[in-house]
Design a protein around this motif. Structure first.
Motif, PDB file in Angstrom:
ATOM      1  N   ILE A 124      11.505  37.808  69.378  1.00  0.00           N
ATOM      2  CA  ILE A 124      10.581  37.049  68.545  1.00  0.00           C
ATOM      3  C   ILE A 124      10.149  35.806  69.290  1.00  0.00           C
ATOM      4  CG2 ILE A 124      11.533  37.918  66.406  1.00  0.00           C
ATOM      5  CD1 ILE A 124      12.901  35.256  66.033  1.00  0.00           C
ATOM      6  N   ASP A 125       9.006  35.272  68.866  1.00  0.00           N
ATOM      7  CA  ASP A 125       8.381  34.223  69.648  1.00  0.00           C
ATOM      8  C   ASP A 125       9.082  32.889  69.500  1.00  0.00           C
ATOM      9  OD1 ASP A 125       6.114  34.102  71.392  1.00  0.00           O
ATOM     10  OD2 ASP A 125       5.456  32.493  70.078  1.00  0.00           O
ATOM     11  N   VAL A 126       9.816  32.691  68.417  1.00  0.00           N
ATOM     12  CA  VAL A 126      10.451  31.393  68.183  1.00  0.00           C
ATOM     13  C   VAL A 126      11.969  31.559  68.224  1.00  0.00           C
ATOM     14  CG1 VAL A 126       8.633  30.238  66.937  1.00  0.00           C
ATOM     15  CG2 VAL A 126      10.066  31.836  65.739  1.00  0.00           C
ATOM     16  N   LEU A 129      14.275  28.514  68.106  1.00  0.00           N
ATOM     17  CA  LEU A 129      14.316  27.904  66.773  1.00  0.00           C
ATOM     18  C   LEU A 129      15.145  28.754  65.819  1.00  0.00           C
ATOM     19  CD1 LEU A 129      10.697  26.645  66.231  1.00  0.00           C
ATOM     20  CD2 LEU A 129      12.762  25.304  66.302  1.00  0.00           C
ATOM     21  N   TYR A 130      14.996  30.064  65.950  1.00  0.00           N
ATOM     22  CA  TYR A 130      15.776  30.983  65.107  1.00  0.00           C
ATOM     23  C   TYR A 130      17.270  30.759  65.326  1.00  0.00           C
ATOM     24  CZ  TYR A 130      17.776  35.417  63.556  1.00  0.00           C
ATOM     25  OH  TYR A 130      18.543  36.369  62.955  1.00  0.00           O
ATOM     26  N   MET A 132      18.719  28.043  66.341  1.00  0.00           N
ATOM     27  CA  MET A 132      19.101  26.774  65.715  1.00  0.00           C
ATOM     28  C   MET A 132      19.229  26.938  64.203  1.00  0.00           C
ATOM     29  SD  MET A 132      19.642  24.106  67.478  1.00  0.00           S
ATOM     30  CE  MET A 132      19.264  22.729  66.421  1.00  0.00           C
ATOM     31  N   ALA A 133      18.223  27.611  63.605  1.00  0.00           N
ATOM     32  CA  ALA A 133      18.176  27.718  62.145  1.00  0.00           C
ATOM     33  C   ALA A 133      19.358  28.515  61.617  1.00  0.00           C
ATOM     34  CB  ALA A 133      16.862  28.364  61.712  1.00  0.00           C
ATOM     35  N   SER A 136      22.692  26.829  62.033  1.00  0.00           N
ATOM     36  CA  SER A 136      22.996  25.731  61.114  1.00  0.00           C
ATOM     37  C   SER A 136      23.450  26.253  59.755  1.00  0.00           C
ATOM     38  CB  SER A 136      21.783  24.833  60.949  1.00  0.00           C
ATOM     39  OG  SER A 136      20.722  25.555  60.390  1.00  0.00           O
ATOM     40  N   VAL A 137      23.172  27.525  59.457  1.00  0.00           N
ATOM     41  CA  VAL A 137      23.595  28.074  58.168  1.00  0.00           C
ATOM     42  C   VAL A 137      25.111  28.268  58.140  1.00  0.00           C
ATOM     43  CG1 VAL A 137      23.319  30.041  56.612  1.00  0.00           C
ATOM     44  CG2 VAL A 137      21.368  29.153  57.816  1.00  0.00           C
ATOM     45  N   VAL A 139      27.377  26.338  58.677  1.00  0.00           N
ATOM     46  CA  VAL A 139      28.115  25.203  58.127  1.00  0.00           C
ATOM     47  C   VAL A 139      28.601  25.505  56.710  1.00  0.00           C
ATOM     48  CG1 VAL A 139      27.974  22.751  57.637  1.00  0.00           C
ATOM     49  CG2 VAL A 139      26.637  23.714  59.466  1.00  0.00           C
ATOM     50  N   ILE A 166      26.732  18.520  61.526  1.00  0.00           N
ATOM     51  CA  ILE A 166      25.349  18.066  61.328  1.00  0.00           C
ATOM     52  C   ILE A 166      24.954  17.127  62.459  1.00  0.00           C
ATOM     53  CG2 ILE A 166      23.802  16.843  59.796  1.00  0.00           C
ATOM     54  CD1 ILE A 166      25.446  17.708  57.503  1.00  0.00           C
ATOM     55  N   GLU A 169      24.460  19.007  65.763  1.00  0.00           N
ATOM     56  CA  GLU A 169      23.281  19.873  65.760  1.00  0.00           C
ATOM     57  C   GLU A 169      22.070  19.109  66.268  1.00  0.00           C
ATOM     58  OE1 GLU A 169      22.556  21.725  61.901  1.00  0.00           O
ATOM     59  OE2 GLU A 169      24.117  23.076  62.603  1.00  0.00           O
ATOM     60  N   VAL A 186       9.344  28.592  73.629  1.00  0.00           N
ATOM     61  CA  VAL A 186      10.516  28.623  72.749  1.00  0.00           C
ATOM     62  C   VAL A 186      11.073  30.032  72.663  1.00  0.00           C
ATOM     63  CG1 VAL A 186      10.410  26.644  71.224  1.00  0.00           C
ATOM     64  CG2 VAL A 186       8.827  28.511  70.906  1.00  0.00           C
TER      65      VAL A 186
END
Lengths: 355, 204
Positions: A124-126, A129-130, A132-133, A136-137, A139, A166, A169, A186
């Protein structure tokens, strides 16, 4: 045979428009990635105990199987047959949801990890970011475990580790920004692709301080010693894991090791050229090591970082909580922000070792 | 029916269902978790609309940061049901009024026309290789660079204001200076004293 199977599914359910077969392929790909990961995770626990054992002049596990090689499986079966104890007056749904919420993101991030040039589940193109996202879940596993256990030590462990996760991150995010600026993408595949051509083209040279910061951040994010404030056996018994036993505990354990492998993989992909051979472009050595497959290079580099975890754990005493926080907000954050400006200037002026 | 429409209905069902459960749930922690599921469903819907950057930013910021802070607060609060519902009837008229205003506003805006399919038309379908992150970045950093910077400064002001409101230096606090602690040298902690052999004998 595979094609005929795909054709059959297409004929059976025409209104699915071929999507069912696609989903099946994705599921099979996912399983083909997860099973080796589980084996890898099991033998990481073995390697960890052996490595730390040797560093402390002990033998490590050597009872089950030759050289103790079957020890991980013995541990797994012990975990499976243990009784799951629920603390009274705790919220049982949230109590069981917590380990699942810790484990699922740890597996889900692997969907975008490229293991070779055309060897991935999703491109995927991001993808950065994926990562990172979804990372972060994870946590929530710790937050919920601390809250649902209805006990003092889990709450303390969860409180301080959530704050840590947090904070770090943020730092890791800034490190990713510098990598994205250098690679101008990215997409993890493109980031690796832009590092092609030998050990001198990898990003660990222009982004050396960022690599150090990233690795320390990775240690914090995966709750490893010397930053293992979640568990902190000598301080708060076992942190969030106190009330967990049997398989729920094993899920936390597996999530931690999956995260460790993933962070090592991310370090390799971002700073150590992913699957590229270190001898690319060097006249004699390139041909000499030409037979080594891409995946082997990737795994060798990853094993080095996995070994670093054990090495660091055996070497350093635990940090104090407020010292880790100071390290994040007063040392790493200014450093990363300054380095972002440095990288921006270097890319604008066209100087630097990247091509 | 196409596969994406099935996905749309599934995610919408999750979205509406989880938000309904969220507002009716009595347990605050559970409500927060349902809200997280709502965010995930919204992100999935955005993915179907080919807005992958927005979708992942939603998860990154709202699920990864904002809701974690919510959970943090919930953990430290006393979530006794009776105290939470103590003055329910007193605040009920105000709550009804606010929600009515919001509903009327939304209805007015959404029915006004600019969001009609006839005026806007169907969004353009792009292939799988289309990347909207470059498109967003180009717009954000060229055409809308001043609003972007202004928003950033506004957020900075908000941060500084929050810190100055909350942070007060306590007079009697035993504060530790961590930099001093870390940079301590052995000679600061140990004192070498030269003891005369004869003097020790005399003491005995």
């Amino acid at each position: 045979m595979w094609q005929s199977f795909v054709d059959l599914t297409h004929q059976l359910i025409p209104w699915f428009n071929g999507s069912l077969a696609d989903i099946l392929i994705i599921v099979i790909k996912g399983l083909a990635l997860i099973f080796p990961l589980i084996i890898m995770m099991a033998y990481m626990t073995y390697a960890e105990r052996k490595v730390i054992g040797f560093m402390q002049l002990r033998i490590g596990p050597n009872r089950v199987g030759p050289f103790g090689l079957l020890q991980p499986f013995a541990d797994v079966f012990k975990m499976l047959f243990k009784e799951v104890i629920f603390p009274s007056k705790s919220n049982i749904y949230l109590f069981l949801l917590a380990p699942i919420l810790a484990f699922v993101p740890a597996v889900a991030v692997w969907a975008v990890v490229p293991l070779g040039e055309d060897f991935y589940i999703a491109n995927i193109d991001v993808s950065l970011l994926y990562v990172m996202a979804i990372g972060s879940v994870g946590v929530y596993g710790i937050v919920l475990a601390g809250w649902a256990s209805n006990s003092k030590y889990p709450l303390l462990g969860a409180l301080r580790s959530t704050a840590l996760l947090i904070s770090y991150e943020l730092v890791i995010g800034f490190v990713l920004v510098t990598v994205v600026m250098v690679a101008s993408s990215v997409n993890l595949n493109t980031v690796v692709e832009s590092q092609s051509g030998g050990i001198l083209n990898w990003y660990w040279i222009p982004l050396f301080p960022m690599m150090i910061v990233f690795w320390i951040g990775a240690l914090v994010e995966t709750n490893r010693a010397p930053f293992d404030v979640v568990e902190g056996e000598s301080e708060i018994v076992g942190g969030t894991h106190v009330e967990y036993s049997g398989m729920p505990f094993a899920l936390f354990f597996m999530a931690e090791y999956f995260n460790m492998i993933f962070m090592a993989m991310l370090a390799v992909l971002m700073f150590f050229g992913g699957w590229h051979s270190p001898f690319e472009g060097i006249p004699f050595l390139e041909g000499l090591f030409g037979f080594v497959p891409d995946l082997i290079w990737l795994l060798i580099k990853m094993s080095f970082f996995l070994f670093l975890y054990f090495w660091i754990r055996a070497s350093f005493p635990r940090f104090r909580y407020d010292q880790i926080m100071r390290l994040c907000w007063k040392v790493f954050l200014p450093l990363t922000i300054v380095w972002i400006f440095v990288v921006a200037l270097m890319t604008q002026l066209g100087i630097g070792p990247w091509f | 029916m196409e596969f994406t429409s099935i996905l749309f209905y599934v995610f919408s069902l999750f979205f509406v269902g989880s938000s309904l459960v969220m507002i009716t749930s009595r347990n605050t922690a559970k409500a927060a978790l349902w809200l997280i599921l709502t965010f995930f469903s919204a992100a999935s819907l955005w993915l179907l609309l080919e807005a992958e950057f927005l979708a992942i930013t939603l998860i990154l910021i709202y699920v990864g940061a904002v809701m974690v802070l919510f959970m943090f607060v919930i953990k430290m609060l006393d979530t006794e049901a009776s105290t939470l519902r103590a003055q329910f009837t007193r605040y009920l008229p105000l709550g009804i009024f606010v929600s009515l205003v919001v509903i009327v506003q939304m209805a007015l805006v959404l029915n006004a026309g600019p969001f009609d399919l006839e005026t806007v038309g169907l969004p353009e379908q792009h292939g799988p290789s289309y990347s909207n992150i470059t498109a967003i970045a180009q717009q954000l950093y060229t055409v809308y660079v001043y609003p972007f910077e202004l928003a950033a400064v506004l957020l900075l002001i908000a941060i500084i204001a929050a810190i100055t409101l909350v942070h007060r230096t306590q007079v009697n606090s035993k504060k530790q200076n961590i930099s001093e602690q870390i940079n301590v040298q052995a000679k600061d902690r140990m004192r070498f004293a030269s003891i005369n052999k004869d003097s020790t004998k005399e003491n005995k």
